[in-house]
Every structure is written in C-alpha cells, then in structure tokens.
Design a protein around this motif. Structure first.
Motif, mmCIF file in Angstrom:
data_model
loop_
_atom_site.group_PDB
_atom_site.id
_atom_site.type_symbol
_atom_site.label_atom_id
_atom_site.label_comp_id
_atom_site.label_asym_id
_atom_site.label_seq_id
_atom_site.Cartn_x
_atom_site.Cartn_y
_atom_site.Cartn_z
ATOM 1 N N UNK A 113 -28.690 34.223 -22.616
ATOM 2 C CA UNK A 113 -27.523 33.436 -23.013
ATOM 3 C C UNK A 113 -27.078 33.919 -24.386
ATOM 4 N N UNK A 114 -25.790 34.178 -24.527
ATOM 5 C CA UNK A 114 -25.227 34.564 -25.819
ATOM 6 C C UNK A 114 -24.898 33.294 -26.582
ATOM 7 N N UNK A 115 -25.515 33.140 -27.736
ATOM 8 C CA UNK A 115 -25.364 31.904 -28.509
ATOM 9 C C UNK A 115 -24.997 32.238 -29.941
ATOM 10 N N UNK A 116 -23.911 31.646 -30.412
ATOM 11 C CA UNK A 116 -23.536 31.773 -31.809
ATOM 12 C C UNK A 116 -24.127 30.618 -32.600
ATOM 13 N N UNK A 117 -24.805 30.926 -33.667
ATOM 14 C CA UNK A 117 -25.403 29.892 -34.513
ATOM 15 C C UNK A 117 -24.661 29.914 -35.841
ATOM 16 N N UNK A 118 -24.008 28.812 -36.205
ATOM 17 C CA UNK A 118 -23.306 28.787 -37.497
ATOM 18 C C UNK A 118 -24.272 29.057 -38.650
ATOM 19 N N UNK A 119 -23.902 29.970 -39.537
ATOM 20 C CA UNK A 119 -24.791 30.378 -40.620
ATOM 21 C C UNK A 119 -25.158 29.210 -41.530
ATOM 22 N N UNK A 120 -24.212 28.352 -41.849
ATOM 23 C CA UNK A 120 -24.526 27.198 -42.717
ATOM 24 C C UNK A 120 -25.591 26.311 -42.087
ATOM 25 N N UNK A 121 -25.492 26.108 -40.786
ATOM 26 C CA UNK A 121 -26.474 25.300 -40.082
ATOM 27 C C UNK A 121 -27.844 25.984 -40.108
ATOM 28 N N UNK A 122 -27.849 27.283 -39.856
ATOM 29 C CA UNK A 122 -29.104 28.038 -39.864
ATOM 30 C C UNK A 122 -29.759 27.994 -41.241
ATOM 31 N N UNK A 123 -28.972 28.151 -42.284
ATOM 32 C CA UNK A 123 -29.515 28.118 -43.644
ATOM 33 C C UNK A 123 -30.079 26.747 -43.992
ATOM 34 N N UNK A 124 -29.425 25.720 -43.513
ATOM 35 C CA UNK A 124 -29.865 24.363 -43.842
ATOM 36 C C UNK A 124 -31.171 23.993 -43.142
ATOM 37 N N UNK A 125 -31.357 24.466 -41.923
ATOM 38 C CA UNK A 125 -32.511 24.042 -41.123
ATOM 39 C C UNK A 125 -33.502 25.166 -40.826
ATOM 40 N N UNK A 126 -33.500 26.245 -41.618
ATOM 41 C CA UNK A 126 -34.363 27.390 -41.304
ATOM 42 C C UNK A 126 -35.849 27.037 -41.288
ATOM 43 N N UNK A 127 -36.305 26.131 -42.136
ATOM 44 C CA UNK A 127 -37.728 25.788 -42.148
ATOM 45 C C UNK A 127 -38.148 25.130 -40.833
ATOM 46 N N UNK A 128 -37.298 24.270 -40.300
ATOM 47 C CA UNK A 128 -37.600 23.611 -39.032
ATOM 48 C C UNK A 128 -37.549 24.558 -37.855
ATOM 49 N N UNK A 129 -36.874 25.701 -38.006
ATOM 50 C CA UNK A 129 -36.745 26.667 -36.928
ATOM 51 C C UNK A 129 -38.036 27.334 -36.526
ATOM 52 N N UNK A 130 -39.066 27.206 -37.353
ATOM 53 C CA UNK A 130 -40.369 27.784 -37.026
ATOM 54 C C UNK A 130 -41.269 26.812 -36.267
ATOM 55 N N UNK A 131 -40.851 25.563 -36.169
ATOM 56 C CA UNK A 131 -41.685 24.535 -35.528
ATOM 57 C C UNK A 131 -41.557 24.585 -34.007
ATOM 58 N N UNK A 132 -42.628 24.201 -33.341
ATOM 59 C CA UNK A 132 -42.629 24.188 -31.874
ATOM 60 C C UNK A 132 -41.533 23.274 -31.327
ATOM 61 N N UNK A 133 -41.320 22.145 -31.968
ATOM 62 C CA UNK A 133 -40.304 21.207 -31.499
ATOM 63 C C UNK A 133 -38.918 21.849 -31.541
ATOM 64 N N UNK A 134 -38.681 22.739 -32.490
ATOM 65 C CA UNK A 134 -37.374 23.414 -32.571
ATOM 66 C C UNK A 134 -37.138 24.259 -31.327
ATOM 67 N N UNK A 135 -38.164 24.945 -30.862
ATOM 68 C CA UNK A 135 -38.018 25.751 -29.647
ATOM 69 C C UNK A 135 -37.671 24.867 -28.459
ATOM 70 N N UNK A 136 -38.347 23.725 -28.347
ATOM 71 C CA UNK A 136 -38.083 22.810 -27.235
ATOM 72 C C UNK A 136 -36.683 22.219 -27.308
ATOM 73 N N UNK A 137 -36.209 21.901 -28.491
ATOM 74 C CA UNK A 137 -34.872 21.335 -28.655
ATOM 75 C C UNK A 137 -33.786 22.388 -28.489
ATOM 76 N N UNK A 138 -34.046 23.597 -28.928
ATOM 77 C CA UNK A 138 -33.035 24.646 -28.892
ATOM 78 C C UNK A 138 -32.765 25.122 -27.474
ATOM 79 N N UNK A 139 -33.766 25.190 -26.632
ATOM 80 C CA UNK A 139 -33.603 25.721 -25.282
ATOM 81 C C UNK A 139 -32.520 25.006 -24.483
ATOM 82 N N UNK A 140 -32.540 23.690 -24.366
ATOM 83 C CA UNK A 140 -31.459 23.038 -23.625
ATOM 84 C C UNK A 140 -30.124 23.163 -24.345
ATOM 85 N N UNK A 141 -30.140 23.151 -25.673
ATOM 86 C CA UNK A 141 -28.890 23.258 -26.423
ATOM 87 C C UNK A 141 -28.245 24.617 -26.198
ATOM 88 N N UNK A 142 -29.049 25.658 -26.070
ATOM 89 C CA UNK A 142 -28.467 26.988 -25.879
ATOM 90 C C UNK A 142 -27.727 27.083 -24.559
#
Length: 112
Positions: A73-102
């Motif tokens: 799936x081609x997904x655009x991630x807004x840079x401001x959002x990525x910068x704000x939440x980058x620490x949470x992006x390493x957590x297992x819960x982030x992977x679970x939440x991101x999959x359906x969102x993508x």
C-alpha cells in the motif's frame, strides 16, 4: 541489524558510494534502515515499511508498506505528524494501529 553509526559517519559512507544513472533505479526497491542515531531510526521498519517505487520519469512515489501477504500500500505520512510522534513509532502498539490505518489511506496498491 547494521551497526549504529552517527549521522555524519552514515552520510560519509553514503557519499563514498559510486553514483548511479537514474535509469538504473527504475522499479520497485525494498529498503532498509541504517541506524545512525536519527529520531526516525527503526520507526519505518516497525510500521511495516517495504521501500519505494521509482518510475521511468524519475519520480519516487510515497512510501510503500506491507498490506497483507503479497500486497503493498502506498501511504503518505505527513512530516509534521511523523516528527511529533516518532518516539511512539517504535512501539509495538504503533504497528498494530498503523496497519488498519494504512489500508484506509492507500493511494495505490501493488502486488509483490
């Protein structure tokens, strides 16, 4: 995983590589992170990033993420959002939440 480098060492290593002609990068590329002490280290890998597709008109699409067993799936991630939440992006819960969102935000889908 590759050994961690500082950002300057990673840039120097990248700059030491031989150049490639644009036509040599056309196609689907599976990427990987190079640990360099950057805030985004391991974030894309944790979220299921696959890489990029480069087209014959020398354009790179948005990031490609795994979507199921053999689909991307081609997904655009807004840079401001990525910068704000980058620490949470390493957590297992982030992977679970991101999959359906993508799957809701896909702009194009390709088969691997």
């Amino acid at each position: 995983m590759l050994p961690v480098k500082d950002q300057q060492a990673a840039l120097e290593e990248f700059r030491s590589l031989p150049p490639v002609a644009p036509r040599e990068v056309v196609g689907l590329w599976n990427g990987r992170g190079i640990p360099a002490g950057h805030p985004f280290d391991r974030v894309l890998e944790n979220l299921g990033s696959f890489g990029k597709r480069f087209t014959s008109d020398i354009r790179a699409g948005v990031l490609l993420f795994r979507s199921g067993d053999r689909r991307l799936a081609a997904v655009g991630i807004p840079l401001r959002l990525a910068l704000r939440f980058h620490e949470g992006g390493r957590m297992r819960v982030a992977r679970n939440l991101f999959s359906p969102a993508s799957s809701l935000r896909e702009s194009s889908v390709a088969s691997v």
